[in-house]
Enzyme design. Sequence first.
Site, PDB file in Angstrom:
ATOM      1  N   ASP A 170       0.855  -1.275  -0.028  1.00 15.50           N
ATOM      2  CA  ASP A 170      -0.049  -0.027   0.044  1.00 15.50           C
ATOM      3  C   ASP A 170       0.603   1.319  -0.163  1.00 15.50           C
ATOM      4  O   ASP A 170       0.272   2.376  -0.202  1.00 15.50           O
ATOM      5  CB  ASP A 170      -1.030   0.090   1.278  1.00 15.50           C
ATOM      6  CG  ASP A 170      -2.490  -0.022   0.874  1.00 15.50           C
ATOM      7  OD1 ASP A 170      -3.246  -0.195   1.780  1.00 15.50           O
ATOM      8  OD2 ASP A 170      -2.831  -0.421  -0.406  1.00 15.50           O
ATOM      9  N   ASP A 314     -10.664  -8.226  10.384  1.00 20.64           N
ATOM     10  CA  ASP A 314     -10.542  -9.844  10.608  1.00 20.64           C
ATOM     11  C   ASP A 314     -11.972 -10.531  11.133  1.00 20.64           C
ATOM     12  O   ASP A 314     -12.592 -11.510  10.716  1.00 20.64           O
ATOM     13  CB  ASP A 314      -9.206 -10.165  11.250  1.00 20.64           C
ATOM     14  CG  ASP A 314      -8.961  -9.526  12.534  1.00 20.64           C
ATOM     15  OD1 ASP A 314      -7.676  -9.172  12.621  1.00 20.64           O
ATOM     16  OD2 ASP A 314      -9.976  -8.747  12.883  1.00 20.64           O
TER      17      ASP A 314
END
Lengths: 704, 825
Positions: A170, A314
């Site tokens: 990123d 998550d």
Amino acid sequence: MRGSTDIPRLLAAAFAGLCLTLFVVTPLDLRTQFALAGALIAAALIVARSQGRLATLVLVLLSVATTCRYLWWRLGTTLASDWSFDAALSGILLAAELYACAMLLLAYGQSIAGLRRRPVPLPQDVSRWPSVDVFIPTYNEPLEVVRATVLAAASLDWPRDRLRVWLLDDGRRAAFRQFAAEAGVGYITRPDNAHAKAGNLNHALRKTRGEYVAVFDCDHVPVRSFLQITMGWLIRDPQLALVQTPHHFYSPDPFSRNLGTVARVPGESELFYGVIQPGIDTWNASFFCGSCAVLRRSALADVGGIAVETVTEDAHTALKMHRQGWRTAYLDVPQAAGLSTETLAGHVGQRIRWARGMAQIFRLDNPLLGRGLSLAQRLSYFAAMLHFFSGIPRLVFLLAPVAYLVFGWHIFNALPLAAVAYGLPHLIHSTACNARIHGRFRHSFWSEVYETCLASYTAIPTTLALIAPRTGRFNVTAKGGRVDAPYFDVRIALPYLLLTAVNLAALAAGAWKLRTGQGDLDSLAINAAWALHNLIILGAAVGAACERPQVRAAQRVPARLPAMLRFSDGTTAAAETRDLGRDGASITLRAPATLSRREQLWLSLFFFDEEQPLPAEVLESGGRSARVRFTALSSEQEAHLVRAIFSRADAWLGWSEGHRRDRPLLTLLQIARHGIAGVGRALALPLRRRALPSGMPAPVRSQA
Amino acid sequence: MRLAAAALYFLCAVAAHAERFVELGPTKAQRDSSAAALDFPFTARADEELTGAAVRIVFAGPVESLEVLVNDERLALLSGDDPHPPDIPVARTLLADRNTLSLRLRDRQGRCLARPAAWAAVRSIGVVLQANPVPLPNELALLPLPFFDRGYDASATVPLVLGHPPSRDEVRLGSADSARLGIEPLRGPSIRMIDHPAHPESNVKLLVIGGRNGEELRAAVEGLAARTARLTGSEAMLAAPSQQPPSPPYSAPRWVPSGRPVPFSKYPAGSVFAHEGNTPATMSVRFRVAPDLWIWPAEFVVLDLGYSERIPRGAIPPRLDVEINGYYLATLPRAAPGKPERVRLRIPREHMRGFNQLLVHVHYPDPDPCAAIPVWTSGEPPRVEIAGDSVLHVEDLSHFANLPDVSAFAFDGFPFTRIPDLGETAVVLPERPSPAELSMAFSVLGQLAQITGKVGIRATFPPPSDTPADRDVLAIGTPDDNPLVFRWGNALPLALQGKSARVQRTVRPLDLLGGPEPLLEAQRAEELLSRAGETAAIAAIESPISAGRVAVVITGTALPRFADFLGYAQSRGRGGDLLVLAGGERAMFRIGGTFGRGELDAWTRLRWFLATHWLALPPVLLAGAVMLAAHGRRFLARRMRARLALGEAARSHGRGSHYLRGAGVRAVLLAGRERPRALPAATGLDRAEPRAGRSRAQPSGLALGEAQGRLLGRHRRELRERCRPLAGLRSARGRAALVTAAIRRARPAAARERRRAGGRERPAARDRAGSRSKRVQPGGRVPREPELFAAADPAALRAARRALGRGAAELDGDVAAVRSGGRGA
């Protein structure tokens, strides 16, 4: 319960329930209650002599009954009958106690039945093994840290044509692109950074095609057998969406390091990965922890990819998958290892993020509501989320003695002796039971230390997230920052110092009250004991804020490998390594030899049937032991070294051995000792605001 | 006076003493006060006349100057060191019926002197009274005057003469008479008051109740007991009373009725509700409630107290302290002047007794002790009043008592007073009772009547050999002279052997579940008995001949007066079954076990049993815990096994169609009418489905095995949601067309994927697990949900199958056909 259709069993269960209820609701006078509490503790001691699961369940039920009796007494007789300021305060204390009891009961359910899942062999026919994409997302971590992970991932044992490693950058850094090209792994970037890691992973999901997806944080280095261990379950069970493995940390967490309890007290993460995840696996509620796991792509697609609505993407993804009917598994075999947070500040920042994320999930996608989950799953998720709301109750407990000792407010509307008669058995039974269930993974009272360190920091973010779940930024956990000299992090420790001061003032006020004859002895004694307990815990918290340096920039890992030293004059010496790091190694020679300092040699490590000599120079030697430092390594050699350290399948298997058994009272005394030592250190150390800012590459230090 | 034989009773009055000393004080409160003056009222008895008095003061230290006044006339000024000054005579002219002895502290100059603990120097203050008895007329209306003066005597002993060693009958009737002394007079034959033959023209009287024979005697006594009007004249005829119905339980006139809220204004008389003036005083509410009001497990009884104050402007309001039975309850908050205030007080359970005394102490701040009493200029003195509509909330308490309980017997007469006319009481006396035993019996029965306010006319006096089983028994005597006491000797906690007494441990093993206290108390009792000489005891046990009944035995080496048993008794807790009077000490013990009697619901009774037998709680808890743990272990083991089992879809919690999807099944066809046995009854697809046992369906070689069938059955609701019933289509051809179209829709997608994957193996019917392992999902696309159809009849299914050219049970991974076996092609 399948067998509950059996009428006699139902009747027996109902009768047992009646017995427990009778015990809980029988009113007794004070003297008899004391006698009963003593009798029950004696009974529990006798039951505890048996080591079996039946005895554990009996002890859990005894603890539950005692806690319920305490709550029945508390709710029945100690509530103030009319509104007043004292009544409002006692309501707050009651809410905190109810939270603690709810957490206790839920935690019993979570941890009572650990499913010790073992790996399942893969099909004999290798051609039937599926394709796997390995994602390693990164944002601003230094390349140093990511190199090992990528190299280890590239050497996972899996058919070459069906394994693809992808580095998801990123930060869009050129150095990473170049490294990826060198290492022969894929490199994916995206034009924006929307939704941080979740968005990164979703973008990569769209670009790849493997049937399964393995995700590793950039500092979690997998061993070579990771896929072979985990994929068996996924292949066998088509409805399995996730196999999660523990995050093993080969560097000590801030608490162990700063308090000096590395080998004696289990680390902070061991409870979750050693007890809770196996426990909730029985209920099909293990959730994704963001790393060291393999997911089924079809399941991910079914839920629309990694969840982006919250910052703990998550757990939210796993929740969604559970709602859709997928199953999950947890394999209690450490197959990857990483660095734990460097400083207490880093740890706190990480937990704030998790707490906020859990609060967001609680608001946006409450597991207690909605369809698709079984009751056990709902309660497991609820317990996991409730755990993060411990900030305010912990603060209430830390401040409670002040109310009476300093201000004379009565927040507990009962005789102090009655509180002891009902509350002390509840505490004793729950502590003993928890020590029995998870004593190897977390010692008693350490939970309070961990919670105390986080309480003042997570209180506000969780409350805000409960009220307004959609606001809030994602803050990246700092990784790879370095501590080069010991210092006392006063900024992080400010709340602990304030609370310590408050509790000390409370003790002083209590002593003054005693001297001038105000207040009654019982209440003073109980509140003073409570304040003393708080001080013990706070002392440990202050001690945890005394940062100790990481002696080595790169951690050493204990490893016993056969090795051979080859000297410049051609002679060889057989040896065995004691520990290995990326910068050097300690070895034990088979025959004593004197090595001169700075002597150049080649060190060969034998593992995986490969041999690649590594250039090294001697730092010091004496008798049969020696320490060497690796000089400039080529990338091949570095990959080999990384494989030696991290990729051996048995690298981390001994993770929970060597821990002392839990002895609650002794543990409390030791916490006190650590706390006192910690406070002493805090007073002696220089104050410094923070460590070097993360993101800067830490230079490789030449000291071993 | 000639008296008929065999049928007469005499009651004598006691002659008054000529000269006696009455101690007036000071009480501890008075000794500690800082008042400048103390007042002590004294009177003469109603049937005597004071002829002279002398004030006797004993000092404990030197006093400066003490002024002695009687009826505001100064008599003397005492000062100095002499601890025993001579008596101060009081002239006869000063004395009246009611007199006040005042003592005022003065300093040397004669001014008012008030300082704290000024009265500590005074040890005792009393008067020596000389009185002449006044001859009383023979007037029955004076009753009970010759025997005792209600305003004067605290206790009295009334000799009762019976004609000869009395028969049991006469004892029964004599007991009624002894009770009679406290009651309003009633009509009946032949009661008369005459002068004592030995003391004519004096206040010594005889009260004669009788008749000419036994029948009339019985009629006289019963009439006297039942009489409600006052007796007048020197003689009154007593008519036999009409048959009265037996009293219902708990209906004693002197008890506050239970079962409904009763305001204070309806309480039996004897309470002071108001106080005027600014002197400290105490308002009292004295009342009796049923002794077996069961409050447990509640902690409190609620008292709804109303009160009002009227304080003139400028005056300091008083402080009102409420106390019950010696336990401080609260200080009442200030009431707005003139407006009644209500407050809810909570009386702890252990301070509620049978006889209760609710006191409201009115404290005015200590006025200047030497100031003159203020004259109220604003017209009215301050007034504090308890509202008559205050209520003690005992109406929803049930009646249950933990028996035997000696203190309840001694102070509240329980359980005999439960029926006020003693309809369930049997009094067992020896064949030839000694005077001590008789007077004990009469005193007890008189006490019972005084507690209830009703004469116990229905008590029976059976012979010791014939004890009725449906009555509570009161037995008096020693084992030597009372055969009943001898027979039950082993059951009593106290055994008498000649002149010595010893303790018998009557506790049962079950009672020891409450702790070892009974054994410890027996030990303590032994010690008390070993150092005492004469012993008397009240022992209460469960009646050996009828469970649930109480037997109270009053026995001892020498029987004292019944009043000697009352008073403070050392005990470890409330209630016991042995009250011992030995060597001047009173002590109460719980030697044996208890039983409960009354109406109480089963749940509370069970909790009460466990609360008093707490040693049973750990085994109960452990039994429940072990049972539940065994269940839990089995359940957990099964759950863990299921989780670890490979590929067993039946245990999963996932959705059925989801499993199918994972296995690659695209569509499921379900036959509507016949339901194969693989699908249990409640698929819900067709309401008119026959029940499982009656289905003629046979599972054909299906893609879905039994496990999946169960799975589908579990998710019937989901199936119903997804089903598109074809029942709406009328024509079979239409239905067939729809089914065919759906299958065709499913097939091309499967064919596309097959082409893309490039030749995958055809999985066998049961081996779906590995079917997709080699294929890569194109673009991660999710397989669509299987389309579910319910064919309204097998004909449509047959037609569809024909159209597709398929065989019967073929599965190609896309279409699973579930149909009734034995039908169709």
